[in-house]
Design a protein around this motif. Structure first.
Motif, mmCIF file in Angstrom:
data_model
loop_
_atom_site.group_PDB
_atom_site.id
_atom_site.type_symbol
_atom_site.label_atom_id
_atom_site.label_comp_id
_atom_site.label_asym_id
_atom_site.label_seq_id
_atom_site.Cartn_x
_atom_site.Cartn_y
_atom_site.Cartn_z
ATOM 1 N N ARG A 1 -30.175 7.626 -10.783
ATOM 2 C CA ARG A 1 -29.982 6.296 -10.189
ATOM 3 C C ARG A 1 -29.025 5.467 -11.031
ATOM 4 O O ARG A 1 -28.117 4.832 -10.508
ATOM 5 C CB ARG A 1 -31.324 5.557 -10.064
ATOM 6 N N ASP B 1 -38.547 4.859 -2.613
ATOM 7 C CA ASP B 1 -38.015 4.252 -3.833
ATOM 8 C C ASP B 1 -39.004 4.464 -4.969
ATOM 9 O O ASP B 1 -40.213 4.470 -4.751
ATOM 10 C CB ASP B 1 -37.802 2.744 -3.645
ATOM 11 N N THR C 1 -36.629 2.121 2.286
ATOM 12 C CA THR C 1 -35.924 1.888 1.036
ATOM 13 C C THR C 1 -35.554 0.420 0.924
ATOM 14 O O THR C 1 -35.393 -0.265 1.937
ATOM 15 C CB THR C 1 -34.657 2.768 0.935
ATOM 16 N N SER D 1 -32.794 -0.340 -0.574
ATOM 17 C CA SER D 1 -31.343 -0.284 -0.701
ATOM 18 C C SER D 1 -30.660 -1.164 0.345
ATOM 19 O O SER D 1 -31.045 -1.158 1.517
ATOM 20 C CB SER D 1 -30.860 1.162 -0.533
ATOM 21 N N THR E 1 -38.305 10.749 -5.345
ATOM 22 C CA THR E 1 -37.212 9.807 -5.556
ATOM 23 C C THR E 1 -36.233 10.332 -6.606
ATOM 24 O O THR E 1 -36.596 11.176 -7.427
ATOM 25 C CB THR E 1 -37.760 8.445 -6.002
#
Length: 116
Positions: free
Chosen positions: A51, A23, A97, A99, A45
């Motif tokens: 993003r 990240d 990550t 996420s 990244t």
């Protein structure tokens, strides 16, 4: 050799091998000691623009993956990708990550490319 994807908030495990944060931003509320990150190649990244594009209006993951792969072909990112590939050739690598859906994130794209 294995490449795994894990959320950075999960407790580190001995079989993680080299722990690589993929990240661009440091995960909220997580200390560096708790994260146990070995490497943080920010140049690997997705760009801020990509993003933002992906997270706006639930964009297509396939299109995101295509655009991200194009970014990974750029010299700096390609060099970093090869570095991570070399670590994976020597042993286990865990891509970390923050996420909430790692299987639909850039980490999944990286894991697929590293497995090729």
């Amino acid at each position: 050799m294995s490449v795994r994807i894990r959320r950075v908030y999960e407790t580190p495990e001995p079989e993680d091998g080299v722990r690589v944060l993929v990240d661009r931003l440091w995960p909220r509320g997580l200390s560096k000691d708790a994260a146990r990150v070995d490497e943080w190649p920010k140049g690997l990244t997705p760009s801020t623009e990509l993003r933002r594009w992906y997270h706006a209006d639930e964009r297509s993951y396939d299109e995101f993956a295509r655009r991200y792969e194009a970014e990974l072909a750029e010299p700096e990112a390609a060099e970093l990708l090869e570095r991570v590939r070399a670590w994976a050739a020597k042993g286990d690598v865990t891509l970390l990550t923050s996420s909430k859906t790692p299987e639909q994130s850039h980490a999944a794209v990286l894991a697929r490319l590293l497995g090729e």
